[in-house]
Design a protein around this motif. Sequence first.
Motif, PDB file in Angstrom:
ATOM      1  N   GLY A 107       0.830  -1.203   0.000  1.00  0.00           N
ATOM      2  CA  GLY A 107       0.000   0.000   0.000  1.00  0.00           C
ATOM      3  C   GLY A 107       0.863   1.250   0.000  1.00  0.00           C
ATOM      4  O   GLY A 107       2.065   1.195  -0.304  1.00  0.00           O
ATOM      5  N   ASP A 136       0.976  -8.317  -4.388  1.00  0.00           N
ATOM      6  CA  ASP A 136      -0.239  -7.635  -4.822  1.00  0.00           C
ATOM      7  C   ASP A 136       0.130  -6.147  -4.831  1.00  0.00           C
ATOM      8  O   ASP A 136       0.208  -5.526  -3.788  1.00  0.00           O
ATOM      9  CB  ASP A 136      -1.354  -7.952  -3.808  1.00  0.00           C
ATOM     10  N   VAL A 145       1.924   5.052  -9.792  1.00  0.00           N
ATOM     11  CA  VAL A 145       1.242   6.102  -9.020  1.00  0.00           C
ATOM     12  C   VAL A 145       2.187   7.270  -8.727  1.00  0.00           C
ATOM     13  O   VAL A 145       1.800   8.443  -8.788  1.00  0.00           O
ATOM     14  CB  VAL A 145       0.629   5.509  -7.719  1.00  0.00           C
ATOM     15  N   VAL A 146       3.442   6.936  -8.476  1.00  0.00           N
ATOM     16  CA  VAL A 146       4.424   7.976  -8.145  1.00  0.00           C
ATOM     17  C   VAL A 146       4.655   8.910  -9.342  1.00  0.00           C
ATOM     18  O   VAL A 146       4.748  10.129  -9.197  1.00  0.00           O
ATOM     19  CB  VAL A 146       5.750   7.308  -7.687  1.00  0.00           C
ATOM     20  N   LEU A 151       4.933  12.306  -7.239  1.00  0.00           N
ATOM     21  CA  LEU A 151       5.281  12.183  -5.817  1.00  0.00           C
ATOM     22  C   LEU A 151       6.778  12.383  -5.574  1.00  0.00           C
ATOM     23  O   LEU A 151       7.193  12.663  -4.453  1.00  0.00           O
ATOM     24  CB  LEU A 151       4.826  10.822  -5.272  1.00  0.00           C
TER      25      LEU A 151
HETATM   26  P1  ADP Z   1      -5.999  -2.003  -2.978  1.00  0.00           P
HETATM   27  O1  ADP Z   1      -6.463  -0.716  -3.583  1.00  0.00           O
HETATM   28  O2  ADP Z   1      -5.014  -2.721  -3.842  1.00  0.00           O
HETATM   29  O3  ADP Z   1      -7.105  -2.852  -2.496  1.00  0.00           O
HETATM   30  P2  ADP Z   1      -5.118  -0.398  -0.780  1.00  0.00           P
HETATM   31  O4  ADP Z   1      -6.473   0.125  -0.516  1.00  0.00           O
HETATM   32  O5  ADP Z   1      -4.191  -0.711   0.357  1.00  0.00           O
HETATM   33  O6  ADP Z   1      -5.151  -1.694  -1.683  1.00  0.00           O
HETATM   34  O7  ADP Z   1      -4.425   0.652  -1.761  1.00  0.00           O
HETATM   35  C1  ADP Z   1      -3.150   0.624  -2.060  1.00  0.00           C
HETATM   36  C2  ADP Z   1      -2.795   2.040  -2.480  1.00  0.00           C
HETATM   37  O8  ADP Z   1      -1.434   2.252  -2.208  1.00  0.00           O
HETATM   38  C3  ADP Z   1      -3.009   2.280  -3.961  1.00  0.00           C
HETATM   39  O9  ADP Z   1      -3.723   3.451  -4.172  1.00  0.00           O
HETATM   40  C4  ADP Z   1      -1.590   2.428  -4.474  1.00  0.00           C
HETATM   41  O10 ADP Z   1      -1.478   3.270  -5.583  1.00  0.00           O
HETATM   42  C5  ADP Z   1      -0.882   2.967  -3.266  1.00  0.00           C
HETATM   43  N1  ADP Z   1       0.561   2.731  -3.314  1.00  0.00           N
HETATM   44  C6  ADP Z   1       1.189   1.548  -3.393  1.00  0.00           C
HETATM   45  N2  ADP Z   1       2.522   1.719  -3.476  1.00  0.00           N
HETATM   46  C7  ADP Z   1       2.740   3.039  -3.437  1.00  0.00           C
HETATM   47  C8  ADP Z   1       3.901   3.843  -3.499  1.00  0.00           C
HETATM   48  N3  ADP Z   1       5.116   3.304  -3.596  1.00  0.00           N
HETATM   49  N4  ADP Z   1       3.742   5.183  -3.412  1.00  0.00           N
HETATM   50  C9  ADP Z   1       2.523   5.724  -3.286  1.00  0.00           C
HETATM   51  N5  ADP Z   1       1.384   5.019  -3.257  1.00  0.00           N
HETATM   52  C10 ADP Z   1       1.479   3.701  -3.328  1.00  0.00           C
END
Ligand code: ADP
Length: 286
Positions: A107, A136, A145-146, A151
């Motif tokens: 996440g 996952d 996303v970055v 970011l």
């Molecule tokens: P999912 O959406 O897969 O069910 P979450 O609700 O935990 O799981 O969401 C994960 C979020 O974390 C996503 O919006 C994803 O883009 C974000 N995320 C993951 N890795 C990073 C990262 N390195 N930097 C910023 N955001 C991240």
Amino acid sequence: MADNTAGFWETPAAKVLRFRPGMQIADLDRRGTPGFVGGKTEGTRVLHERGAVLSSLQEKLHANGRSGDNRSVLLVLQGMDTAGKGGMVRHVIGHVDPQGVDHVAFGVPTEEEKRHHFLWRVTKALPRGGQLGVFDRSHYEDVLVVRVHDLVPESVWCGRYDEINQFERELVGTGTTLVKVAMFVSLDEQKSRLQERLERPDKYWKYNPGDVTERKLWPAYQDAYQAMLDKTSTDDAPWYVVSCDRKWYSRIAVSELLIHAFEGLRLEWPPADFDIDTEKRRLAES
Ligand code: ADP
């Protein structure tokens, strides 16, 4: 193992789904079922039957791991919200003995993770020898996303493609087989999956208002995914591109990709490290 369910594939999944240089995801039919000749009925049966094959192969890897073999398989699932990553874990990895699986969902980085290099948390989560690792989301968020949300400065995320390629080359060199799956759902199908989450009380928990905000950034995400595929699909660790509007198809596709990876390891059951006749005699006398 002879199994005629694999015969539903007119072209092996590992061949038809492998990212080829120049391939444009804008042209991808996300409802497509490339390589597979059956429909949902056959697909459901195939998923079940190939699940048993996957389970047996994974058990062999696990058994070898217990005997000191450090090889592992790592499935990387990367896709937009609603692409079906969670369902993939339940319906494909669910066939495998959980003690042989190291599953990690990535996440938003924690404060501690943010203080480290972006590969730090990934390195800590790598599968141990004998394990099937499942990511996952993954280190690829750091160029998805970055990148889309700025970011970090472009000069930073730009260098990450090469860093990832180097990291994965080393991983493969030390015995990890990578199966990288880019999961693509269409904008329309994503909408109907989000609608379902708003209509069914058993799905409210999956709904995140932020997902609708992210839909506005769809084109930027598609560009980021295209760049990811163009820059990080290597001979050591190729990407597989899977259409996900039909869940049954994406699931059999990934189970086939995993089976292909396991078969490439040419696993045998580890030999006994004790004298079999002696042990039979001791047991009989006990
Ligand atoms: P999912 O959406 O897969 O069910 P979450 O609700 O935990 O799981 O969401 C994960 C979020 O974390 C996503 O919006 C994803 O883009 C974000 N995320 C993951 N890795 C990073 C990262 N390195 N930097 C910023 N955001 C991240």
